[in-house]
Design a protein around this motif. Sequence first.
Motif, PDB file in Angstrom:
ATOM      1  N   SER A  62      32.699  44.874  54.023  1.00 18.68           N
ATOM      2  CA  SER A  62      32.948  43.644  52.916  1.00 18.68           C
ATOM      3  C   SER A  62      31.520  43.897  51.813  1.00 18.68           C
ATOM      4  CB  SER A  62      32.249  42.369  53.518  1.00 18.68           C
ATOM      5  OG  SER A  62      32.404  41.439  52.633  1.00 18.68           O
ATOM      6  N   LEU A  63      30.335  44.129  51.885  1.00 19.55           N
ATOM      7  CA  LEU A  63      29.168  44.709  51.205  1.00 19.55           C
ATOM      8  C   LEU A  63      29.753  45.819  50.139  1.00 19.55           C
ATOM      9  CD1 LEU A  63      26.606  43.948  50.012  1.00 19.55           C
ATOM     10  CD2 LEU A  63      25.609  45.398  51.761  1.00 19.55           C
ATOM     11  N   ASP A  64      30.288  46.819  50.855  1.00 19.80           N
ATOM     12  CA  ASP A  64      30.604  48.075  50.077  1.00 19.80           C
ATOM     13  C   ASP A  64      31.484  47.721  48.998  1.00 19.80           C
ATOM     14  OD1 ASP A  64      28.528  49.505  51.443  1.00 19.80           O
ATOM     15  OD2 ASP A  64      29.755  50.464  52.512  1.00 19.80           O
ATOM     16  N   THR A  65      32.512  47.207  49.426  1.00 21.36           N
ATOM     17  CA  THR A  65      33.706  46.650  48.393  1.00 21.36           C
ATOM     18  C   THR A  65      33.037  45.987  47.241  1.00 21.36           C
ATOM     19  OG1 THR A  65      35.050  46.689  50.222  1.00 21.36           O
ATOM     20  CG2 THR A  65      35.879  45.376  48.297  1.00 21.36           C
ATOM     21  N   HIS A  66      32.063  45.002  47.309  1.00 18.51           N
ATOM     22  CA  HIS A  66      31.607  44.485  46.256  1.00 18.51           C
ATOM     23  C   HIS A  66      30.753  45.044  45.481  1.00 18.51           C
ATOM     24  CE1 HIS A  66      33.441  40.790  48.652  1.00 18.51           C
ATOM     25  NE2 HIS A  66      33.314  40.079  47.657  1.00 18.51           N
ATOM     26  N   LEU A  67      29.912  45.793  46.048  1.00 19.33           N
ATOM     27  CA  LEU A  67      28.766  46.775  45.341  1.00 19.33           C
ATOM     28  C   LEU A  67      29.428  47.822  44.661  1.00 19.33           C
ATOM     29  CD1 LEU A  67      26.064  47.304  48.033  1.00 19.33           C
ATOM     30  CD2 LEU A  67      25.910  45.738  45.936  1.00 19.33           C
ATOM     31  N   ARG A  68      30.704  48.273  45.081  1.00 22.16           N
ATOM     32  CA  ARG A  68      31.207  49.404  44.131  1.00 22.16           C
ATOM     33  C   ARG A  68      31.970  48.364  42.914  1.00 22.16           C
ATOM     34  NH1 ARG A  68      33.353  51.333  48.924  1.00 22.16           N
ATOM     35  NH2 ARG A  68      35.164  49.996  48.825  1.00 22.16           N
ATOM     36  N   ARG A  69      32.521  47.225  42.977  1.00 22.08           N
ATOM     37  CA  ARG A  69      33.139  46.624  42.085  1.00 22.08           C
ATOM     38  C   ARG A  69      32.073  46.233  41.065  1.00 22.08           C
ATOM     39  NH1 ARG A  69      35.865  42.478  44.703  1.00 22.08           N
ATOM     40  NH2 ARG A  69      37.373  43.990  45.159  1.00 22.08           N
ATOM     41  N   ALA A  70      30.826  45.892  41.482  1.00 19.68           N
ATOM     42  CA  ALA A  70      29.727  45.085  40.563  1.00 19.68           C
ATOM     43  C   ALA A  70      29.033  46.456  39.702  1.00 19.68           C
ATOM     44  CB  ALA A  70      28.944  44.560  41.490  1.00 19.68           C
ATOM     45  N   ASP A  71      28.751  47.573  40.434  1.00 21.15           N
ATOM     46  CA  ASP A  71      28.153  48.459  39.677  1.00 21.15           C
ATOM     47  C   ASP A  71      26.803  48.194  39.414  1.00 21.15           C
ATOM     48  OD1 ASP A  71      27.825  51.324  38.753  1.00 21.15           O
ATOM     49  OD2 ASP A  71      28.628  50.891  37.052  1.00 21.15           O
TER      50      ASP A  71
END
Length: 440
Positions: free
Chosen positions: A32-41
């Motif tokens: 869950s966290l990794d998905t959001h962090l990749r999108r946020a950059d």
Amino acid sequence: MHKSSDKIASPRLLAATALLQAERRGAWSNISLDTHLRRADFPPADAAFAGALFYGVIERRLTLDACIAAHSSQRPHKLSPQVLCALRVGVYQLLYMQIPDHAAVGESVELVRGLGKGQAAGFVNGVLRAFLRAGKAIPLPAGGSLAEQLSVEFSCPAPLVEILLESHGEDTARRFLAESLGRPPVAVRVNTLRTDTHALSTRLEREGVKATPHGQLPDCLLLESTGAIAGLASFREGLFHVQDVSSQLCVAALGLRPGMRVLDVCAAPGGKTLTAAQVMKNTGELVACDLHEKRVGLISRRAEEMGLSCITATCKDMSAHHPDLGTFDAVLCDVPCSGYGVIRRKPEIKYKPPDEFANISTVQYNILESSAQYCREGASLLYSTCTFSPAENTGVTDRFAREYPQFNPRPLGGLLGEATSRTLLGEYGGDGFYLAAFHL
């Protein structure tokens, strides 16, 4: 309310959004966290802050909810998920992060607005300010049992605390629970076919990673300031793989030698397989089995990257016997389990309903019984889990010892000495593990 397709600008909002998604979907926290962090950059500092908030709120959830309950007119479970999440993020910052109190409160009010619950801004502000006026005290249950008090203090469900207390005593339970909070250590195993501990330490230092040899376990390094390990050139070159200390001790207890024929029954993600192949000096044959084809492919790929040609990875359900595999000199039976021993790495495990694991010991016994059929005369059989649950550990191996008396207990050896079975709860800096060794 924030839409998942929008780019999130605030680390706090990202952490809260990922927390809500993980809880709603039952997703693994890291996914869950990794998905959001990749999108946020995000810049590295913002990404690190979001990650610290995210994991901190998960691992301290029971403590945070006790603090909220003490100052809220509504019980935490009655609040909307968004409001409860904003309060948890706020209390976590007030208790465990070096953030000015006024900033933690103000940002939490903004957070609940960002989560689409602006009408609760005053409520969030009031609860957090009441918590501040009370001196940020954690309210341990008055007159509660020791398990209930430790549950709030260390944010671990009381039934799990009771298991620890009954099986291992208060001192060990307190130590394990304390070590289950905060950032866990990163241990790696040196690929001794390509380098040695000193050379790899020097190489990692050049790559900006602090590497310290484990004081008691050969070919093991403890890493700090790693960043993304998969991005390190030394990792891509197959000079090491990530493996917890207890997992490395598990392989050591197999008593492997070069030229053996070895079976790893439930091999994914493959750390024990890779270490075993190195101990065998890439000779003999090592068959690594797993139920999931994708995970088998990951083992094969990493073995190739590390130059370990003695490994054959195959997709099989090892709760059933497969005569075509033949017999082996050593069999590692590391079974699926509740995972309570690794809650410092996957804190959401401790909140799973206990009945989710009600029948797991039957599955474990079936796999152990099947594994025994692959043992040739004189073979070594090792049963292991990463849990402290007696039902999954001694409950399984005691039954096996009764029903298969031809398998004799044998010493684990090495650091673990003459003991034939052992529950590890943070000894040597490792995760919680259980090991039991037999020979035919």
